[in-house]
Design an enzyme around this catalytic site. Structure first.
Site, PDB file in Angstrom:
ATOM      1  N   LYS A  55     -24.409 -12.529  12.021  1.00 34.59           N
ATOM      2  CA  LYS A  55     -24.497 -11.116  12.405  1.00 34.59           C
ATOM      3  C   LYS A  55     -24.756 -10.285  11.156  1.00 34.59           C
ATOM      4  CE  LYS A  55     -20.941  -8.359  13.267  1.00 34.59           C
ATOM      5  NZ  LYS A  55     -19.746  -7.782  13.945  1.00 34.59           N
ATOM      6  N   HIS A  61     -22.188  -6.371   6.527  1.00 36.64           N
ATOM      7  CA  HIS A  61     -22.397  -4.972   6.895  1.00 36.64           C
ATOM      8  C   HIS A  61     -22.777  -4.183   5.647  1.00 36.64           C
ATOM      9  CE1 HIS A  61     -19.747  -6.725   9.908  1.00 36.64           C
ATOM     10  NE2 HIS A  61     -20.141  -5.789  10.750  1.00 36.64           N
TER      11      HIS A  61
END
Length: 228
Positions: free
Chosen positions: A150, A127
């Site tokens: 991800k 992230h």
């Protein structure tokens, strides 16, 4: 499936890579008993694939985690276990030893856990608000031994998001590992990423666990318009 999709993998009963992206419902509650009660009383559907943000629970001891995993197994509900922050390693070690369906681990933990998954699928995640750092992390994780990748990036401008979306499309044409691309900023960007490249997308239940996260119905309506 997304226009550019990865190979199929299973998280419990859910096959990632089916005709449309799987909508994952991301949840957190004060304690395990509150979450379990909502499932037992059908306030929350037992047909969903959940992301359990255990780091956002108020009561989150290892004993609480073990209670959670046992309850989910008894109810036959599939989920991705996620824990961000201090002592994450011990929570992931427990989840893998207890054979949780999937765990979402930060990139820095890839290859550093002592527990070796036999049943648990491992999603490596990163992230950031730095586009170039995200793309570099994506390359590294695709080349690692995780089952799925991800990446999430915060954007303020359409062109930033669209530029990265194009680059990820180019990557997906040649590399088959399943991907979740989460553009944080505007809700529609999340649906658009699902349409083009994301094998799963994240929805809120009672409240969002991340910026711009919509309810599941938003995705279903968007995909209905985009896919048909």
């Amino acid at each position: 499936m997304p226009l550019y999709s990865g190979d199929k993998i299973s998280i419990g009963k859910f096959v990632i890579g089916n005709p449309m992206p799987i909508v994952v419902t991301s949840v957190f509650y004060e304690d395990v008993s509150t979450f379990v009660e909502r499932l037992q009383t059908k306030v929350l559907s037992d047909k969903n694939l959940y992301e359990i943000r255990f780091d956002m629970f108020t009561e989150r001891e290892i004993s609480d985690e073990e209670e959670l995993i046992s309850a989910m197994r008894e109810m036959d509900i599939d989920y991705i276990f996620t824990y961000r922050g201090k002592d994450a390693r011990k929570y992931y070690e427990t989840a893998i030893r207890k054979m949780a369906p999937a765990v979402d681990i930060d990139m820095d933990l890839i290859g550093k856990l002592e527990a070796k998954p036999t049943v648990t699928k491992v999603i490596g995640s990163y992230h950031t608000s730095d586009s170039e750092a995200m793309m570099s992390a994506l390359d590294r994780m695709i080349d690692s031994d995780v089952d799925m990748v991800k990446v999430a990036c915060s954007y303020s401008e359409d062109q930033e998001f669209l530029g990265d979306l194009k680059r990820i499309i180019d990557i997906r044409k040649n590399r088959r590992k399943p991907i979740a691309y989460v553009p944080m900023g505007r809700t529609f960007w999340r649906a658009l990423a699902g349409y083009y490249v994301s094998d799963i997308v994240y929805a809120m239940a009672d409240r969002p666990t991340a910026y711009g996260q919509p309810p599941a119905d938003y995705y279903y309506q968007a995909f209905k318009a985009l896919f048909y």
